[in-house]
Design an enzyme around this catalytic site. Sequence first.
Site, PDB file in Angstrom:
ATOM      1  N   ASP A  90       0.873  -1.175   0.000  1.00  0.00           N
ATOM      2  CA  ASP A  90       0.000   0.000   0.000  1.00  0.00           C
ATOM      3  C   ASP A  90       0.910   1.226   0.000  1.00  0.00           C
ATOM      4  OD1 ASP A  90      -2.208   1.612   0.041  1.00  0.00           O
ATOM      5  OD2 ASP A  90      -3.082   0.788   1.870  1.00  0.00           O
ATOM      6  N   ASP A 127      -3.989   7.251  -3.382  1.00  0.00           N
ATOM      7  CA  ASP A 127      -5.322   7.837  -3.503  1.00  0.00           C
ATOM      8  C   ASP A 127      -5.601   8.705  -2.281  1.00  0.00           C
ATOM      9  OD1 ASP A 127      -5.067   5.007  -2.640  1.00  0.00           O
ATOM     10  OD2 ASP A 127      -7.088   5.326  -1.862  1.00  0.00           O
ATOM     11  N   CYS A 277     -14.672 -21.608  20.313  1.00  0.00           N
ATOM     12  CA  CYS A 277     -13.863 -21.665  19.095  1.00  0.00           C
ATOM     13  C   CYS A 277     -13.078 -22.967  19.088  1.00  0.00           C
ATOM     14  CB  CYS A 277     -12.915 -20.466  19.082  1.00  0.00           C
ATOM     15  SG  CYS A 277     -11.706 -20.542  17.756  1.00  0.00           S
ATOM     16  N   CYS A 279     -10.210 -23.394  17.174  1.00  0.00           N
ATOM     17  CA  CYS A 279      -8.865 -23.218  16.625  1.00  0.00           C
ATOM     18  C   CYS A 279      -7.855 -23.853  17.585  1.00  0.00           C
ATOM     19  CB  CYS A 279      -8.575 -21.730  16.385  1.00  0.00           C
ATOM     20  SG  CYS A 279      -7.946 -20.859  17.820  1.00  0.00           S
ATOM     21  N   CYS A 282      -7.505 -21.987  21.042  1.00  0.00           N
ATOM     22  CA  CYS A 282      -8.625 -22.132  21.978  1.00  0.00           C
ATOM     23  C   CYS A 282      -8.827 -23.583  22.412  1.00  0.00           C
ATOM     24  CB  CYS A 282      -9.899 -21.578  21.346  1.00  0.00           C
ATOM     25  SG  CYS A 282      -9.785 -19.815  20.997  1.00  0.00           S
TER      26      CYS A 282
HETATM   27  N1  GUN Z   1      -6.268   1.104   3.401  1.00  0.00           N
HETATM   28  C1  GUN Z   1      -7.501   1.160   3.927  1.00  0.00           C
HETATM   29  N2  GUN Z   1      -8.279   1.983   3.187  1.00  0.00           N
HETATM   30  C2  GUN Z   1      -7.522   2.441   2.182  1.00  0.00           C
HETATM   31  C3  GUN Z   1      -7.789   3.324   1.079  1.00  0.00           C
HETATM   32  O1  GUN Z   1      -8.865   3.877   0.901  1.00  0.00           O
HETATM   33  N3  GUN Z   1      -6.743   3.558   0.219  1.00  0.00           N
HETATM   34  C4  GUN Z   1      -5.524   2.984   0.406  1.00  0.00           C
HETATM   35  N4  GUN Z   1      -4.559   3.218  -0.495  1.00  0.00           N
HETATM   36  N5  GUN Z   1      -5.259   2.156   1.427  1.00  0.00           N
HETATM   37  C5  GUN Z   1      -6.250   1.897   2.301  1.00  0.00           C
HETATM   38 ZN    ZN Z   2      -9.771 -19.687  18.711  1.00  0.00          ZN
END
Ligand code: GUN
Ligand code: ZN
Length: 678
Positions: A90, A127, A277, A279, A282
């Site tokens: 990201d 963005d 749970c 898993c 747990c």
């Molecule tokens: N991570 C969570 N929401 C967003 C988003 O709207 N844009 C970007 N680039 N990363 C995110």
């Molecule tokens: Zn669990």
Amino acid sequence: MTHFEIRAKDGLARLGRFTTKHGTVKTPLLMPVVHPGKSVIKAPELVSHYGFQMVITNSYIIRSHERFRNIAVEKGVHELLNFSGPIMTDSGTFQMYFHSLPDEEIDPLEIVEFQKSIGTDIGTILDVFSDPKVGKTKVEQDMKISLERAKLSVDMKEDMMLAGTVQGGSYPDLREISAKGLASLDFDVHPIGGVVPFMEQYRYADIVRATLAAKKHLPPDRPVHLFGCGHPMFFAQAALLGCDFFDSASYAKFAEGGRMLHPTGTIHLNQLNELPCDCPVCSNTTAPEFKTLDKTERDLQLMKHNLYVTSAEMRRVRQAISEGKLFELAATRARSHPALLEAFRVMMEYSQIMIDSDPIGKTSSIFYTGSETVMRSEVVSFYQRLYELYPYRNTNTIILVPDNANRPYSESASIIIDEVRRRKPDDLILLFVTPIGIVPWELEHVHPAQQGVFPETIDSSSLEIVQQRLHKFLDSISFENLLWFRRNAATNALSDSFKDSGKIVIAETASDLIGAIDDKPDEKQDWIKRKLRAVLTYQWGPEVASMVNLEGLSIDISRSTGKIRHVRLGSEIILTLVPTTGLFTATYEGGLQLLKHGLDPKYIVRLDDEVREYVADGKSALAKFITHAHPNLRAGEEVVVVDSSNTLLGVGKALLNGHEMIAFQRGVAVNIRHSKKS
Ligand code: GUN
Ligand code: ZN
């Protein structure tokens, strides 16, 4: 060139394969967020131990810390994370929003360049994340800036895949503009952004509207990523809406706050006397014991639990898609929280979008999950076709036999059916009043008429829809008499709505009913041909119904079930009825006959002549070679595949709808069942 292919569809969901330079992953898919320094559970273990396939990390964080940056730039992000599988990065958008950083903090093009330089598999544009508290004007401005950056970023992506984020807040019209703009650019993935605050406030209905507004315009061959959705309670519904990628920082964030993720919601460890749970974490401790751990160890164990649970839910989603059962899973999850149910109901308002994507001819049963069941796309689409394509609209008598929730109808009503079939079909229409609505006897085996599993009592809102469907259908038929067999308390009330018509006769027993039908013997056994005509029309349109009159046509009936099995021309089988769908498959000769009888162009798929011989040999018709597919063709249909001169190459089942066949460059478009040479 896209890197995505579809293996199966259910609703808007896709069971897919996405290929990156570091491997191919199965979708829908959840990527845990890893921090290059802080994550205790590292990427390789997330794959080997928890079953994840891809991770996501943050290029802004890497770039901001010298020690991460140096390794990433010199050796690549895979080396930094010590991970050889696919990595998405990201851009820092969320950090800009969350920490209210100034615009100068990150240069939108430099961060794309940086992601390229560290060898990420999928990078993300910078963005603009709109605060949900600002008004529409600001959200629109933000969305437009995102779009401008998208245009500039996509030109510099080179061989890195790039994600172009749809913004537009809670405004579906802005989401549409954003999606349209991005669709025209060469992106590889489309995240739906800006939804984290909605998720936190349980505004799932807004996410549904935003997602569907975007989906309308995004190219079908690019995966859609629901950015920041890491809570398993929404995976099934989001997948049903067509989301393919998910990412989760929640597994760590929730653990830090002592909270456990479950597919049915969030529970704070302190509230628990038992661990609900199974898993490994747990299973190996108890709630009191868990609470005594020191914070570091407790957080780690909670994190592990969260990873196990989210990974399992995503596997459950994929399994449900492959069985055609995702709707049931999403409907069940929707009962976990009223906000999810609200979102689910909002989704049900978009029935045509769902129908256009949902494959026809599913083989799975339809389990009643609540009053929404009668509005499922399989059911609504059955009625759209029935109203349009049921071929018998003139009769003397209509017999209505309520379903008593025992399948098959033909068994529970066998005395009546046997009697009816001894009489002349042209004079009678036999209809079942079922929990989904009216079903003509001729189409009783067609999915989902036969495959619905309902409780004996019908809820009142479903009953109202059953009544509407009944009236709408009867309004389209001209008839003299209506015979109603009152054998089911739930539907008896519906007969009252005909009292004023003066045409209705109520029969309280089967023998009363039989006594009320004229005895006009059917020597020619035309009921079976009548059924054949109705199914052919339903499946492929009115033109091909004339096949019923072909010289030399015969119908094989199963002795045990009484259903049609094969249709032959001379001794050769041309059609086979699939018991689970109630629809036909055609042999090669059957395909020739369909074409000869004017098959609706919707069911004709044209292929590049270059691969003519492959398909004629029985190999699948691949999407990249399809030159023509009808925009209204639905996935799941039985289609014929021809070359440019309309020579039949093979017949088979469409895996994609018409739009997808044209858009996709990877994967199978039509699974060939029978071909020219095989
Ligand atoms: N991570 C969570 N929401 C967003 C988003 O709207 N844009 C970007 N680039 N990363 C995110
Ligand atoms: Zn669990």
